[in-house]
Design an enzyme around this catalytic site. Structure first.
Site, PDB file in Angstrom:
ATOM      1  N   CYS A 181      34.261-105.135 -26.068  1.00  0.00           N
ATOM      2  CA  CYS A 181      34.071-105.953 -27.264  1.00  0.00           C
ATOM      3  C   CYS A 181      33.338-105.205 -28.371  1.00  0.00           C
ATOM      4  O   CYS A 181      33.630-105.392 -29.556  1.00  0.00           O
ATOM      5  CB  CYS A 181      33.302-107.218 -26.900  1.00  0.00           C
ATOM      6  N   GLU A 239      23.220-111.716 -21.152  1.00  0.00           N
ATOM      7  CA  GLU A 239      23.340-111.100 -22.490  1.00  0.00           C
ATOM      8  C   GLU A 239      22.768-112.040 -23.541  1.00  0.00           C
ATOM      9  O   GLU A 239      23.415-112.361 -24.536  1.00  0.00           O
ATOM     10  CB  GLU A 239      24.819-110.827 -22.795  1.00  0.00           C
TER      11      GLU A 239
END
Ligand code: FUB
Ligand code: ZN
Length: 683
Positions: free
Chosen positions: A420, A329
């Protein structure tokens, strides 16, 4: 600040002397006008904030309940049970939703929500250990903590435990809750935890570069509320711990082996590029800006400036998305901005807003707000569906299907195992009013063009500024300035880069052809000449009641080209009108988007469509498209009307192709599709 400090002292919340003695006292030279002082009244953002309040926040709380996140706190309070979710940072979804709900209460008071949070905070308090430690993944059953947590407190913090990440989100939520409600219930929990953290970590104590940054920003917020110097010095300590771990292999290209995934390969003052996990990185850079502002540390300042320059000139998508690479990521290398596999986590867009706001407050240059605006109107709100309860974790740049390479088109989801992004949206959206204005003495900055009213003080006297506009669809801006009494001050109106022939404040993207159209400004109907400073029109005058400033920004459809080093975009253009970047989606284009060409001479028509996608400015043009025959073995071209919609609005009408970059010539049509990115959490 003084008022808050004295009320805290009176309330006995603080026992130590409140003002920092050990650090040089300074701060951001520019201060944002608080979200509590700005009331929005516009047609673009206000409905989104309302949806966030009415749908996103209740859905987030509901999902925190139904997915056992709340149960984790209950079990931690009882010191019994088995951690019932997947990740050790799942506690933060509750904190982030409380943060968003707190901001939201200020906009839309709601006793029921307030009461619900009081009850939830009691559960959080009960889960806190007597010395302040708060981390359900261990407290529930310390003998069998989460596998990422390590056998004892803090031992796995550098890698994956997220103990300090949980703390950081707790602090952010606590400050928002305190500021919005005046209640200290969550703040007291946060301070107790922060006192523990400061007693454990620091010079001569335990050292670590927190594995997932945010504790630094959170500590700075607690410092601002309490004035307690340890909070600031511990934030600085954590930042300075980076680059000290000896267990990495500096020669390895693997970001997990060389430490760059965690921004830990070098001391921060030696870091030159935006590197590693994008959310972690951008929270770190935000904290570097905070600490540089509060301590006057010039090396830190120089480092964060250099890293920002790298991000904006090598590592950001035209939509404002960052973190190109799915594996880890993370940021890719310079100019590594592939379309078919673009990752662009929604949380990274949130973090980039925080970072750019801080860079603006440090330097007063509109270029930071240009980037912030780009993220806001494009790569950030693409992360949430128009319904407010469906989300993208990863924000694609291109969805392409073919018979030979079928792929599962991404669809928005209501929640994720690692959730998230939805809860980060929930907290960012209602804080938006705090990004509209800023102030430095007699300079009042108008950064975002959002209808509404702010009440601020210049030279201790009240000034009201009202904005009326139909931004981002129209470029006519109107500001009505009403001081209590006639007074001199400077109104600095941001001249957006896109209105000054600058697609981005770097050479990563540029408009294909320069525009002749200029920004014009009048005051009380009279055109004015104005000086410019760091990208702002400086309107210096004695302001009187109901003075009217009108600004005309040229709203043309512009073709954007990328730096030639961005391989994927060679021979391609993107479309932008005002701050809004466009895409073509299957739904409006006969079921395809990958076959559309946009030659240089294409002329677009803009038309507002109130019924489509909650109201959008739609672009249409007649362009060549590539047709593949049914047997998939011959192609031809024909001319057809293409329709483009704002990128943020894609994927709200079902699954199908989407593209942001359009080939100008047949030779650049990408006829072979590639694999879609996969979500990879952590390692
Ligand atoms: O590690 C916590 C959060 O989960 C990160 O910020 C996201 O990127 C996801 O990995
Ligand atoms: Zn996320």
């Amino acid at each position: 600040m003084k008022r808050i400090l004295s009320s805290l002292l009176i309330a006995g919340l603080l026992s130590a002397p409140v003002l920092a003695q050990s650090v040089k006292r300074s701060d951001y030279p520019i201060q944002a006008v608080s979200f509590t002082q700005v009331k929005l009244a516009d047609n673009f953002w206000l409905p989104r904030l309302k949806t966030n309040t009415d749908v996103t926040i209740p859905a987030s709380f509901q999902r925190c309940e139904s997915t056992n996140r709340v149960k984790n706190f209950e079990m931690a309070a009882a010191r019994t049970g088995k951690f019932a979710t997947i990740f050790p940072f799942d506690d933060t979804d509750i904190y982030k939703t409380i943060e968003g709900a707190s901001y939201s209460l200020k906009l839309y008071p709601d006793e029921k929500l307030d009461g619900y949070m009081d009850e939830l905070i009691k559960k959080v308090a009960a889960a806190q250990e007597p010395d302040g430690y708060l981390y359900t993944a261990r407290t529930i059953d310390p003998a069998h903590p989460h596998p990422w947590s390590g056998p004892e407190r803090w031992v796995n913090e550098r890698e994956m435990s997220h103990e300090l990440y949980n703390s950081g989100h707790l602090y952010e939520a606590a400050v928002a809750h305190y500021e919005a409600t005046g209640k200290k219930s969550l703040l007291n929990i946060a301070l107790k935890n922060a006192d523990l953290v400061c007693s454990v970590f620091g010079p001569g104590k335990r050292g670590v570069a927190p594995g997932h940054e945010i504790v630094e920003m959170g500590l700075v917020k607690l410092y601002r509320v309490t004035g307690k110097p340890e909070y600031l010095s511990t934030a600085k300590f954590f930042i300075e711990e980076r680059g000290k771990y000896k267990g990495y292999d500096p020669k390895s290209p693997d970001p997990f082996r060389n430490g760059s995934y965690w921004q830990d390969a070098k001391p921060v003052v030696d870091q030159k590029e935006a590197e590693g996990h994008a959310v972690r990185a951008e929270y770190l850079y935000s904290a570097m800006a905070d600490v540089a502002a509060l301590t006057g540390d010039q090396k830190l300042l120089a480092a964060v400036d250099t890293i920002w320059q790298n991000m904006v000139s090598r590592k950001i998508y035209v939509t404002g998305g960052t973190g190109a690479i799915p594996g880890g990521e993370r940021f890719g290398g310079n100019y590594e901005l592939p379309n078919a596999t673009a990752y662009n986590e929604t949380c990274a867009a949130v973090a980039n807003v925080y970072w750019n706001q801080r860079m603006f407050l440090l330097h007063g240059d509109s270029k930071y707000v240009d980037v912030l605006e780009k993220v806001l109107y494009n790569g950030l709100i693409s992360g949430v569906g128009l319904d407010g309860k469906s989300f993208f974790y990863s924000n694609a740049m291109q969805i392409k299907n073919s018979a030979s390479f079928p792929q599962t088109e991404p669809v928005r989801a209501g929640w994720f195992d690692c959730s998230c992004c939805p809860t980060n949206m929930a907290r960012l959206m209602p804080s938006l009013p705090g990004y509209v204005y800023a102030q430095k003495g007699h300079d009042v900055y108008a950064n975002l063009f959002i209808s509404g009213t702010t009440d601020l003080k210049v030279n201790k006297k009240n000034v009201r500024i009202t904005q009326q506009n139909n931004y981002p669809w129209q470029g006519n801006l109107k500001f009505t300035v009403t001081p209590a009494t006639a007074m001199d001050f400077n109104l600095l109106v941001r001249l957006p880069g896109w209105a000054r022939n600058e697609a981005l404040p770097s050479d990563l993207y540029r408009f294909a052809t320069p525009s002749e159209q200029k920004v014009s400004i009048s005051v009380n109907g009279q055109p004015v000449t104005y000086s410019t400073r760091q990208g702002y029109a400086v309107l210096a005058r004695k302001w009187r009641k109901n003075d009217v400033v009108e600004v005309k920004l040229p709203m043309e459809v512009r073709q954007v080209v990328a730096h030639p080093s961005v391989q994927d975009n060679l021979g391609k253009v993107a479309l932008q009108r005002g701050p809004v970047v466009y895409c073509a989606e299957w739904k409006d284009n006969g079921g395809k988007a990958s076959n559309i060409m946009v030659p240089a001479a294409t002329t677009f028509t803009s038309a507002y469509q109130p019924e489509i996608l909650n109201g959008i400015m739609q672009l249409t043009a007649t362009v060549p498209v590539v047709l593949v025959d049914a047997a998939n073995n011959s192609i031809s071209t024909t001319r057809q009307t293409m329709t483009a919609i704002p990128y943020y609005a894609w994927a709200n009408r079902g699954k199908g192709e989407m593209t942001v970059w359009f080939p100008q010539k047949l030779t650049d049509v990408d006829l072979i599709s590639r694999k879609a990115p996969e979500v990879t959490v952590g390692k």
